[in-house]
Motif scaffolding. Sequence first.
Motif, PDB file in Angstrom:
ATOM      1  N   PHE A 215      -0.938  -1.329  -6.199  1.00  0.00           N
ATOM      2  CA  PHE A 215      -1.796   0.128  -5.483  1.00  0.00           C
ATOM      3  C   PHE A 215      -0.640  -0.273  -4.489  1.00  0.00           C
ATOM      4  O   PHE A 215      -1.042   0.764  -3.449  1.00  0.00           O
ATOM      5  CB  PHE A 215      -2.866   0.302  -5.643  1.00  0.00           C
ATOM      6  CG  PHE A 215      -3.288   0.049  -6.463  1.00  0.00           C
ATOM      7  CD1 PHE A 215      -3.702   1.237  -7.790  1.00  0.00           C
ATOM      8  CD2 PHE A 215      -4.276  -0.824  -7.752  1.00  0.00           C
ATOM      9  CE1 PHE A 215      -4.477   1.433  -8.885  1.00  0.00           C
ATOM     10  CE2 PHE A 215      -4.720  -1.363  -9.069  1.00  0.00           C
ATOM     11  CZ  PHE A 215      -4.646   0.392  -9.628  1.00  0.00           C
ATOM     12  N   GLN A 216      -0.176  -0.790  -3.999  1.00  0.00           N
ATOM     13  CA  GLN A 216       0.908  -1.134  -3.002  1.00  0.00           C
ATOM     14  C   GLN A 216       2.133   0.377  -2.524  1.00  0.00           C
ATOM     15  O   GLN A 216       2.211   1.093  -3.689  1.00  0.00           O
ATOM     16  CB  GLN A 216       1.758  -2.538  -3.007  1.00  0.00           C
ATOM     17  CG  GLN A 216       1.189  -3.739  -2.758  1.00  0.00           C
ATOM     18  CD  GLN A 216       1.884  -4.123  -2.898  1.00  0.00           C
ATOM     19  OE1 GLN A 216       2.234  -5.472  -1.386  1.00  0.00           O
ATOM     20  NE2 GLN A 216       2.128  -5.466  -3.413  1.00  0.00           N
ATOM     21  N   ASN A 217       1.658   1.004  -1.253  1.00  0.00           N
ATOM     22  CA  ASN A 217       2.535   1.661  -0.846  1.00  0.00           C
ATOM     23  C   ASN A 217       3.816   1.159  -0.128  1.00  0.00           C
ATOM     24  O   ASN A 217       3.434   1.373   1.535  1.00  0.00           O
ATOM     25  CB  ASN A 217       1.814   2.952  -0.068  1.00  0.00           C
ATOM     26  CG  ASN A 217       2.779   3.974  -0.294  1.00  0.00           C
ATOM     27  OD1 ASN A 217       3.748   4.235  -0.304  1.00  0.00           O
ATOM     28  ND2 ASN A 217       2.320   5.276   0.623  1.00  0.00           N
ATOM     29  N   ASP A 218       4.472   0.342  -0.229  1.00  0.00           N
ATOM     30  CA  ASP A 218       5.474  -0.012   0.256  1.00  0.00           C
ATOM     31  C   ASP A 218       5.075  -1.751   1.759  1.00  0.00           C
ATOM     32  O   ASP A 218       5.800  -1.950   2.465  1.00  0.00           O
ATOM     33  CB  ASP A 218       6.161   1.175   1.437  1.00  0.00           C
ATOM     34  CG  ASP A 218       7.069   1.734   0.815  1.00  0.00           C
ATOM     35  OD1 ASP A 218       7.128   1.133  -0.552  1.00  0.00           O
ATOM     36  OD2 ASP A 218       6.687   2.770   1.531  1.00  0.00           O
ATOM     37  N   GLU A 219       4.018  -2.079   0.959  1.00  0.00           N
ATOM     38  CA  GLU A 219       3.096  -3.743   1.938  1.00  0.00           C
ATOM     39  C   GLU A 219       4.123  -4.672   1.441  1.00  0.00           C
ATOM     40  O   GLU A 219       4.403  -5.745   2.499  1.00  0.00           O
ATOM     41  CB  GLU A 219       1.961  -3.241   1.711  1.00  0.00           C
ATOM     42  CG  GLU A 219       1.242  -2.879   2.120  1.00  0.00           C
ATOM     43  CD  GLU A 219       0.957  -1.633   1.022  1.00  0.00           C
ATOM     44  OE1 GLU A 219       0.036  -0.314   1.590  1.00  0.00           O
ATOM     45  OE2 GLU A 219       1.082  -0.728   0.112  1.00  0.00           O
ATOM     46  N   GLY A 220       4.894  -4.417   0.203  1.00  0.00           N
ATOM     47  CA  GLY A 220       6.006  -5.158   0.323  1.00  0.00           C
ATOM     48  C   GLY A 220       5.215  -6.993  -0.251  1.00  0.00           C
ATOM     49  O   GLY A 220       5.555  -8.127   0.331  1.00  0.00           O
TER      50      GLY A 220
END
Length: 247
Positions: A149-154
């Motif tokens: 469910f990340q959004n560019d957190e890496g």
Amino acid sequence: LARKFVAFRFVAIHWDKTIEDVRLLAIYEVLNRPWFRRAWVFQEASLAREIIVQYGSFEVRFEEFKRVMDAVYSLGSSFGISERRGLAFDTCGFEMMKLIQEARQGSLETHLEDSGTSKGIGFLPTLLRVLRRVDAFNPRDLIFAFLAFQNDEGIRSTKESYQQSPEDVWLQAAEQIIKTSGSLDIFAALSGDTPRQLRLPSWVPYWSDCFPYSRPIAAPGSRFRASRGLPHIWKKQDPQKLVVQGK
């Protein structure tokens, strides 16, 4: 036949209860199964193409099962059951099903368009919504079970990741959330001076019990802005310290 026999025996033991009471107790028992509290269940159920709920030999589609539970909840409300009681309060499964449904419909982050951040709003709101309802045998999985469910957190999970200490995993996750979001909204998950089993800097949420008072101090979609909408610029620092600007 065996199931009917067990049900009959259950009724005989609780002879002073009505059949409606027995059925309601059965629903509570199902919704309090440990399955609903497993951290990995949220990801598995949210991303699956289709979910079939199976309890013994009984099978039903998740959507139908959810509608039935919603109907039972609404029926209780119509009979004047307090909002602080009932399925939503006394079971872990009722809210977990709601969270799974919202994730499947892509609405888990509703009302977040005014988040004050340009990116990174997917991972933290998911944690804030779900973590207070789940457990994990391995504390690292309180981060790793939600990476989809990340959004560019890496944030990455590898075999080597499980060689790291839980403290390192949690610290690195907090750092990445702050860096990529450009905000300090992660402070909504801090638990103050409550006792901790792991040695962590105070700015890193204690993910296994980040909401000791039941709910985050600011839920996703609220107007909580730890940086008042100003961008937070990460500075190279002592891992035990978080450098911020303010007055």
